[in-house]
Design a protein around this motif. Structure first.
Motif, PDB file in Angstrom:
ATOM      1  N   TYR A  76       5.852   4.546   5.029  1.00 25.14           N
ATOM      2  CA  TYR A  76       4.589   5.080   4.532  1.00 25.14           C
ATOM      3  C   TYR A  76       3.669   5.564   5.645  1.00 25.14           C
ATOM      4  O   TYR A  76       3.664   5.047   6.756  1.00 25.14           O
ATOM      5  CB  TYR A  76       3.853   4.007   3.722  1.00 25.14           C
ATOM      6  CG  TYR A  76       4.596   3.556   2.488  1.00 25.14           C
ATOM      7  CD1 TYR A  76       5.124   4.479   1.597  1.00 25.14           C
ATOM      8  CD2 TYR A  76       4.762   2.203   2.215  1.00 25.14           C
ATOM      9  CE1 TYR A  76       5.803   4.082   0.462  1.00 25.14           C
ATOM     10  CE2 TYR A  76       5.441   1.787   1.077  1.00 25.14           C
ATOM     11  CZ  TYR A  76       5.962   2.732   0.204  1.00 25.14           C
ATOM     12  OH  TYR A  76       6.633   2.321  -0.912  1.00 25.14           O
ATOM     13  N   ARG A  77       2.872   6.569   5.298  1.00 21.45           N
ATOM     14  CA  ARG A  77       1.740   7.005   6.105  1.00 21.45           C
ATOM     15  C   ARG A  77       0.471   6.672   5.311  1.00 21.45           C
ATOM     16  O   ARG A  77       0.539   6.335   4.134  1.00 21.45           O
ATOM     17  CB  ARG A  77       1.811   8.509   6.381  1.00 21.45           C
ATOM     18  CG  ARG A  77       3.115   8.990   6.977  1.00 21.45           C
ATOM     19  CD  ARG A  77       3.351   8.424   8.372  1.00 21.45           C
ATOM     20  NE  ARG A  77       4.451   9.094   9.048  1.00 21.45           N
ATOM     21  CZ  ARG A  77       5.717   8.738   8.944  1.00 21.45           C
ATOM     22  NH1 ARG A  77       6.054   7.713   8.174  1.00 21.45           N
ATOM     23  NH2 ARG A  77       6.665   9.382   9.599  1.00 21.45           N
ATOM     24  N   ILE A  78      -0.657   6.799   5.946  1.00 20.32           N
ATOM     25  CA  ILE A  78      -1.901   6.424   5.281  1.00 20.32           C
ATOM     26  C   ILE A  78      -2.153   7.261   4.036  1.00 20.32           C
ATOM     27  O   ILE A  78      -2.762   6.808   3.068  1.00 20.32           O
ATOM     28  CB  ILE A  78      -3.091   6.504   6.272  1.00 20.32           C
ATOM     29  CG1 ILE A  78      -4.307   5.799   5.693  1.00 20.32           C
ATOM     30  CG2 ILE A  78      -3.390   7.949   6.643  1.00 20.32           C
ATOM     31  CD1 ILE A  78      -5.440   5.620   6.691  1.00 20.32           C
ATOM     32  N   GLU A  79      -1.656   8.496   4.046  1.00 16.91           N
ATOM     33  CA  GLU A  79      -1.911   9.391   2.917  1.00 16.91           C
ATOM     34  C   GLU A  79      -0.784   9.375   1.880  1.00 16.91           C
ATOM     35  O   GLU A  79      -0.845  10.118   0.899  1.00 16.91           O
ATOM     36  CB  GLU A  79      -2.115  10.824   3.435  1.00 16.91           C
ATOM     37  CG  GLU A  79      -0.857  11.530   3.903  1.00 16.91           C
ATOM     38  CD  GLU A  79      -0.420  11.131   5.307  1.00 16.91           C
ATOM     39  OE1 GLU A  79       0.541  11.745   5.810  1.00 16.91           O
ATOM     40  OE2 GLU A  79      -1.053  10.223   5.899  1.00 16.91           O
ATOM     41  N   THR A  80       0.246   8.536   2.069  1.00 15.43           N
ATOM     42  CA  THR A  80       1.397   8.549   1.164  1.00 15.43           C
ATOM     43  C   THR A  80       1.040   7.963  -0.196  1.00 15.43           C
ATOM     44  O   THR A  80       0.601   6.814  -0.269  1.00 15.43           O
ATOM     45  CB  THR A  80       2.551   7.724   1.760  1.00 15.43           C
ATOM     46  OG1 THR A  80       2.857   8.209   3.070  1.00 15.43           O
ATOM     47  CG2 THR A  80       3.792   7.816   0.883  1.00 15.43           C
ATOM     48  N   PRO A  81       1.243   8.712  -1.282  1.00 17.87           N
ATOM     49  CA  PRO A  81       1.052   8.119  -2.614  1.00 17.87           C
ATOM     50  C   PRO A  81       2.138   7.062  -2.845  1.00 17.87           C
ATOM     51  O   PRO A  81       3.304   7.287  -2.534  1.00 17.87           O
ATOM     52  CB  PRO A  81       1.230   9.306  -3.568  1.00 17.87           C
ATOM     53  CG  PRO A  81       1.157  10.523  -2.717  1.00 17.87           C
ATOM     54  CD  PRO A  81       1.609  10.127  -1.361  1.00 17.87           C
ATOM     55  N   ARG A  82       1.759   5.911  -3.381  1.00 15.93           N
ATOM     56  CA  ARG A  82       2.757   4.876  -3.614  1.00 15.93           C
ATOM     57  C   ARG A  82       2.261   3.898  -4.660  1.00 15.93           C
ATOM     58  O   ARG A  82       1.064   3.698  -4.839  1.00 15.93           O
ATOM     59  CB  ARG A  82       3.107   4.137  -2.330  1.00 15.93           C
ATOM     60  CG  ARG A  82       1.934   3.484  -1.608  1.00 15.93           C
ATOM     61  CD  ARG A  82       2.426   2.967  -0.249  1.00 15.93           C
ATOM     62  NE  ARG A  82       1.439   2.229   0.492  1.00 15.93           N
ATOM     63  CZ  ARG A  82       0.585   2.774   1.334  1.00 15.93           C
ATOM     64  NH1 ARG A  82       0.590   4.089   1.521  1.00 15.93           N
ATOM     65  NH2 ARG A  82      -0.264   2.029   1.997  1.00 15.93           N
TER      66      ARG A  82
END
Length: 218
Positions: free
Chosen positions: A198-204
């Motif tokens: 994940y990155r900070i902007e990744t929807p999850r």
């Protein structure tokens, strides 16, 4: 058989010259696992293809060996690659390192062919299996980091690694951590294993794993 996995191809590369060594045993276990799961898989030994290192291409041509065949005809078409290497001086074998280094000759420079090669290098699934005399888990971390960074550089997914111990040929089978079983599982799950980075902007979603049927029922 998983129909999604059956559409995928896995290339297993062994970076040790020993055909009956511990790295080869890890590769063979992964091959068995992949074939059992319906994955199209092949196992190759790097020293059948690589007989030299990357030269200064401004002054000398690349060695006249089978590296171009390995890279262009086996690696680029594969959907995934599992590297099996011994730990030599706390790094991967020279054959394994040369596999990555020599790729530069095919993607460096401008033009349609380097761009085509770079596009086909990207987006693969990558795995690692290492064999060492030491059981110390940190012995493998330098190689893990290198493959991880290669994966990030090529926008690929580094899905997992196996580390087994053995010095005598085939001794890895005696490792109580059962690395051969782990290698077989890695081969079987190569294109099914969950991967997330994940990155900070990744929807999850809040949950990591899909909720099993009936979970939460009274």
């Amino acid at each position: 058989m998983n129909s999604h996995q059956a559409e995928k191809s896995l290339l297993i590369l062994v970076g040790s010259p020993r055909r009956d060594g511990n790295s080869a045993a890890l590769g063979a276990a992964a091959l068995r696992g992949a074939e059992t799961a319906g994955v199209r898989a092949s196992l190759l030994f790097l020293d059948d293809y690589i007989h030299g290192f990357l030269p200064d291409l401004r002054r000398a041509p690349a060695p006249t060996d089978r590296y171009a065949e390995l890279f262009l005809e086996h690696f680029l078409p594969a959907d995934g690659m599992l590297l099996c290497t011994p730990i030599w001086w706390y790094g991967m074998s020279a054959q394994a390192k040369a596999f990555f280094d020599r790729s530069f000759a095919h993607y460096a420079g401008a033009g349609p062919e380097p761009e085509r090669v770079k596009a086909r290098m990207a987006g693969k699934r990558l795995g690692l299996a290492v064999a060492s005399e030491e059981t110390y888990p940190g012995a493998a971390l330098g190689i893990v980091h290198q493959v991880q960074e290669y994966a990030r550089y090529t926008h690929s997914d580094f899905i997992g690694y196996v580390h087994g111990a053995g010095n005598l040929r085939g001794e890895i089978a005696a490792d109580p951590r059962r690395p051969l079983d782990a290698a077989a599982a890695l081969g079987a799950e190569f294109f099914a294993r969950k991967y997330s980075d994940y990155r900070i902007e990744t929807p999850r979603a809040r949950n990591v794993w899909d909720e099993p049927a009936g979970a939460g029922a009274d």
